[in-house]
Design a protein around this motif. Structure first.
Motif, PDB file in Angstrom:
ATOM      1  N   HIS A 124       0.860  -1.184   0.000  1.00  0.00           N
ATOM      2  CA  HIS A 124       0.000   0.000   0.000  1.00  0.00           C
ATOM      3  C   HIS A 124       0.897   1.235   0.000  1.00  0.00           C
ATOM      4  O   HIS A 124       1.525   1.577   1.001  1.00  0.00           O
ATOM      5  CB  HIS A 124      -0.905  -0.005   1.232  1.00  0.00           C
ATOM      6  CG  HIS A 124      -1.961   1.054   1.191  1.00  0.00           C
ATOM      7  ND1 HIS A 124      -3.109   0.993   1.957  1.00  0.00           N
ATOM      8  CD2 HIS A 124      -2.061   2.222   0.492  1.00  0.00           C
ATOM      9  CE1 HIS A 124      -3.847   2.058   1.721  1.00  0.00           C
ATOM     10  NE2 HIS A 124      -3.223   2.822   0.838  1.00  0.00           N
ATOM     11  N   ILE A 148      -1.828  -1.118  -4.040  1.00  0.00           N
ATOM     12  CA  ILE A 148      -2.844  -0.108  -3.735  1.00  0.00           C
ATOM     13  C   ILE A 148      -2.113   1.212  -3.499  1.00  0.00           C
ATOM     14  O   ILE A 148      -1.115   1.253  -2.779  1.00  0.00           O
ATOM     15  CB  ILE A 148      -3.657  -0.499  -2.496  1.00  0.00           C
ATOM     16  CG1 ILE A 148      -4.436  -1.794  -2.776  1.00  0.00           C
ATOM     17  CG2 ILE A 148      -4.608   0.620  -2.082  1.00  0.00           C
ATOM     18  CD1 ILE A 148      -5.038  -2.424  -1.543  1.00  0.00           C
ATOM     19  N   ILE A 179      -5.739  -0.841  -7.285  1.00  0.00           N
ATOM     20  CA  ILE A 179      -6.728   0.138  -6.840  1.00  0.00           C
ATOM     21  C   ILE A 179      -6.034   1.461  -6.547  1.00  0.00           C
ATOM     22  O   ILE A 179      -4.955   1.505  -5.959  1.00  0.00           O
ATOM     23  CB  ILE A 179      -7.478  -0.350  -5.582  1.00  0.00           C
ATOM     24  CG1 ILE A 179      -8.305  -1.590  -5.919  1.00  0.00           C
ATOM     25  CG2 ILE A 179      -8.388   0.738  -5.016  1.00  0.00           C
ATOM     26  CD1 ILE A 179      -9.043  -2.192  -4.757  1.00  0.00           C
ATOM     27  N   VAL A 181      -6.773   4.965  -4.580  1.00  0.00           N
ATOM     28  CA  VAL A 181      -7.678   5.478  -3.545  1.00  0.00           C
ATOM     29  C   VAL A 181      -7.503   6.984  -3.401  1.00  0.00           C
ATOM     30  O   VAL A 181      -6.381   7.505  -3.394  1.00  0.00           O
ATOM     31  CB  VAL A 181      -7.399   4.805  -2.190  1.00  0.00           C
ATOM     32  CG1 VAL A 181      -8.358   5.316  -1.123  1.00  0.00           C
ATOM     33  CG2 VAL A 181      -7.530   3.288  -2.316  1.00  0.00           C
ATOM     34  N   ARG A 202     -11.258   4.368  -6.169  1.00  0.00           N
ATOM     35  CA  ARG A 202     -12.198   4.231  -5.058  1.00  0.00           C
ATOM     36  C   ARG A 202     -12.103   5.475  -4.181  1.00  0.00           C
ATOM     37  O   ARG A 202     -11.003   5.943  -3.872  1.00  0.00           O
ATOM     38  CB  ARG A 202     -11.873   3.008  -4.199  1.00  0.00           C
ATOM     39  CG  ARG A 202     -11.831   1.692  -4.940  1.00  0.00           C
ATOM     40  CD  ARG A 202     -13.210   1.200  -5.344  1.00  0.00           C
ATOM     41  NE  ARG A 202     -13.123  -0.145  -5.914  1.00  0.00           N
ATOM     42  CZ  ARG A 202     -12.805  -0.410  -7.181  1.00  0.00           C
ATOM     43  NH1 ARG A 202     -12.545   0.590  -8.014  1.00  0.00           N
ATOM     44  NH2 ARG A 202     -12.730  -1.654  -7.611  1.00  0.00           N
ATOM     45  N   LYS A 400     -15.345  -0.653   3.637  1.00  0.00           N
ATOM     46  CA  LYS A 400     -14.756  -0.229   2.361  1.00  0.00           C
ATOM     47  C   LYS A 400     -13.308  -0.706   2.253  1.00  0.00           C
ATOM     48  O   LYS A 400     -12.882  -1.195   1.201  1.00  0.00           O
ATOM     49  CB  LYS A 400     -14.828   1.292   2.237  1.00  0.00           C
ATOM     50  CG  LYS A 400     -16.245   1.835   2.118  1.00  0.00           C
ATOM     51  CD  LYS A 400     -16.254   3.350   2.013  1.00  0.00           C
ATOM     52  CE  LYS A 400     -17.683   3.871   1.932  1.00  0.00           C
ATOM     53  NZ  LYS A 400     -17.730   5.351   1.851  1.00  0.00           N
ATOM     54  N   TRP A 401     -12.568  -0.586   3.364  1.00  0.00           N
ATOM     55  CA  TRP A 401     -11.175  -1.020   3.335  1.00  0.00           C
ATOM     56  C   TRP A 401     -11.072  -2.541   3.311  1.00  0.00           C
ATOM     57  O   TRP A 401     -10.168  -3.105   2.700  1.00  0.00           O
ATOM     58  CB  TRP A 401     -10.405  -0.447   4.521  1.00  0.00           C
ATOM     59  CG  TRP A 401      -9.993   0.966   4.263  1.00  0.00           C
ATOM     60  CD1 TRP A 401     -10.445   2.084   4.892  1.00  0.00           C
ATOM     61  CD2 TRP A 401      -9.069   1.411   3.274  1.00  0.00           C
ATOM     62  NE1 TRP A 401      -9.852   3.208   4.368  1.00  0.00           N
ATOM     63  CE2 TRP A 401      -9.000   2.827   3.368  1.00  0.00           C
ATOM     64  CE3 TRP A 401      -8.288   0.773   2.312  1.00  0.00           C
ATOM     65  CZ2 TRP A 401      -8.186   3.576   2.535  1.00  0.00           C
ATOM     66  CZ3 TRP A 401      -7.474   1.530   1.479  1.00  0.00           C
ATOM     67  CH2 TRP A 401      -7.430   2.918   1.597  1.00  0.00           C
ATOM     68  N   ILE A 404     -11.452  -3.370  -0.277  1.00  0.00           N
ATOM     69  CA  ILE A 404     -10.281  -2.962  -1.058  1.00  0.00           C
ATOM     70  C   ILE A 404      -9.113  -3.895  -0.818  1.00  0.00           C
ATOM     71  O   ILE A 404      -8.441  -4.343  -1.773  1.00  0.00           O
ATOM     72  CB  ILE A 404      -9.886  -1.510  -0.712  1.00  0.00           C
ATOM     73  CG1 ILE A 404     -10.912  -0.543  -1.321  1.00  0.00           C
ATOM     74  CG2 ILE A 404      -8.479  -1.168  -1.221  1.00  0.00           C
ATOM     75  CD1 ILE A 404     -10.752   0.905  -0.884  1.00  0.00           C
ATOM     76  N   TYR A 405      -8.857  -4.223   0.441  1.00  0.00           N
ATOM     77  CA  TYR A 405      -7.749  -5.118   0.749  1.00  0.00           C
ATOM     78  C   TYR A 405      -8.038  -6.543   0.303  1.00  0.00           C
ATOM     79  O   TYR A 405      -7.128  -7.322   0.039  1.00  0.00           O
ATOM     80  CB  TYR A 405      -7.431  -5.084   2.247  1.00  0.00           C
ATOM     81  CG  TYR A 405      -6.717  -3.816   2.683  1.00  0.00           C
ATOM     82  CD1 TYR A 405      -5.820  -3.165   1.854  1.00  0.00           C
ATOM     83  CD2 TYR A 405      -6.927  -3.280   3.941  1.00  0.00           C
ATOM     84  CE1 TYR A 405      -5.159  -2.024   2.250  1.00  0.00           C
ATOM     85  CE2 TYR A 405      -6.271  -2.119   4.360  1.00  0.00           C
ATOM     86  CZ  TYR A 405      -5.389  -1.491   3.509  1.00  0.00           C
ATOM     87  OH  TYR A 405      -4.733  -0.354   3.919  1.00  0.00           O
TER      88      TYR A 405
END
Length: 406
Positions: A124, A148, A179, A181, A202, A400-401, A404-405
């Motif tokens: 990330h 991410i 993704i 963010v 996102r 939401k996380w 995403i993860y």
């Protein structure tokens, strides 16, 4: 247990509570977290001491130090040794080297340093400017991790730091990232202008700990004095000068106000001079650097939060502003300039007021309205707390996380 590697340039930065909060969310979701940083800042000076201790973040730090020798001979010998030690990686290395913009010794040391992170499930990247060399390692197939990247604002304002041009800077990252963010529709629009694939974007707001930031049960506020507060770096973007000038207008109208400025920065002396020139030394107070617990207490002791951020001279704007959400969580109505992504952090006319950017007349008149109408002030404060619980609380963004993860 799945592993997440957070990549950041400097950690922990004083003003980046949102980065710490993001790591805490990952830990609470059950991930094993490590933090890769080019520079470890003075943790003892950070405002998030309590969080660091509670979640053991100091023990999760990894310094991104390639340990490149000083002399050319030693650099050469060590580089050759790294290559010979892992002949199985020669093909992957040559592919990486060929795709690097920079040549010489650096790519050699980068590649073999990153072999330690080959098995992470997720990398990330915090701030797009920290993409290197992850973007090339993923592009060439060496890294198998999901990538991410969180964009926070300054990393989308070109030229970044007055140095980095927009010409294809994020092309590789946009291709390889799983993704992208951002925290508001404002930043999403900026990403799309740079040709980021919309299907990868996102929007996830920066979370607020609503169990920590909350209104006080018994108020100690004086009925005859209204406390205004602004918290943030003291610089041009944060616009504290407009708050000071608004207070000057209010005091000249005979209103009893006190204005608190918490934070430090390059504009500190300039702002203090402005306060002195306007004769406001008995009405404007500088608190300097404050801890998270002090931020919470100052908000709880105040009546109105002034979000003074404006567009600075290089065109940068506030992307969200975490402290605006923290203030509303503490039951404070907001008076803010309509700049950048600020409009998405409150409900105009319900949890506060949005004013035309840099319009002191509009700004001061909205503050005056809240000062004179305590019922409206209380009503907006209640609405503000409810709004943050529904949209910005840890509970509201955790799912939401989690998605995403993945």
């Amino acid at each position: 247990m799945k592993r997440i590697l957070f990549k950041i340039q400097k950690f922990p930065q004083l003003s980046e509570t949102f980065i710490v909060n993001q790591m805490v969310i990952a830990i609470k979701l059950g991930y094993e977290v490590r933090i890769l940083t080019e520079e470890i800042c003075d943790i003892n000076q950070n405002a998030n001491q309590e969080i660091f201790e509670e979640f053991g973040l100091k023990e999760k730090l990894i310094l991104e130090d390639y340990e490149i020798p000083v002399t050319k001979l030693r650099r050469t010998l060590k580089a050759v040794g790294l290559i010979l030690k892992r002949p199985d990686l020669l093909g992957a290395f040559l592919k990486f080297y060929h795709n690097c913009d920079r040549k010489g010794f650096l790519p050699i040391y980068q590649f073999y340093f990153y072999t330690s992170f080959y098995n992470y499930d997720i990398i990330h990247i915090q701030f797009g400017t920290n993409k290197s060399p992850v973007d090339v390692l993923k592009k060439t197939g060496f890294l198998k991790s999901r990538i991410i990247t969180s964009f926070h604002g300054h990393d989308l304002h070109f030229p970044i730091n007055n140095m980095i041009p927009a010409k294809g800077y994020y092309d590789d990252l946009f291709k390889i990232a799983d993704i992208l963010v951002c925290n508001t529709p404002f930043l999403k629009r900026k990403l799309k202008v740079l040709n980021a694939p919309e299907q990868k974007i996102r929007i996830v707001p920066v979370t607020v700990n609503t169990r920590y930031f909350k209104p006080v049960v018994e108020s100690t506020k004086k009925n005859d004095e209204v406390k205004l507060i602004t918290i943030g770096r003291l610089d041009e973007l944060k616009g504290q000068a407009y708050g000071i000038k608004a207070v000057d207008i209010l005091i000249k109208k005979g209103l009893n106000v006190k204005y608190i400025l918490a934070g430090t920065g390059e504009y500190q002396e300039k702002l203090k001079k402005l306060v002195g020139d306007l004769g406001l030394n008995q009405s404007v107070y500088f608190k300097g650097r404050v801890s998270q617990s002090q931020v919470c207490r100052l908000l709880q002791e105040s009546d109105i939060f002034l979000m003074t951020s404006v567009t600075n001279d290089v065109g940068m704007q506030e992307s969200q502003g975490l402290v605006t959400a923290e203030a509303q969580a503490c039951g404070l109505p907001i008076v803010a300039f309509d700049t950048g992504g600020v409009k998405y952090t409150l409900i105009n006319g319900k949890t506060g007021f949005l004013c035309k950017e840099k319009d002191l007349k509009d700004f001061s008149s909205k503050i005056e309205m809240l000062i004179k109408d305590s019922v409206l002030r209380e009503e907006m404060g209640i609405n503000a707390r409810k709004f943050i619980e529904e949209e910005y609380s840890e509970v509201s963004v955790m799912d939401k996380w989690k998605e995403i993860y993945g």
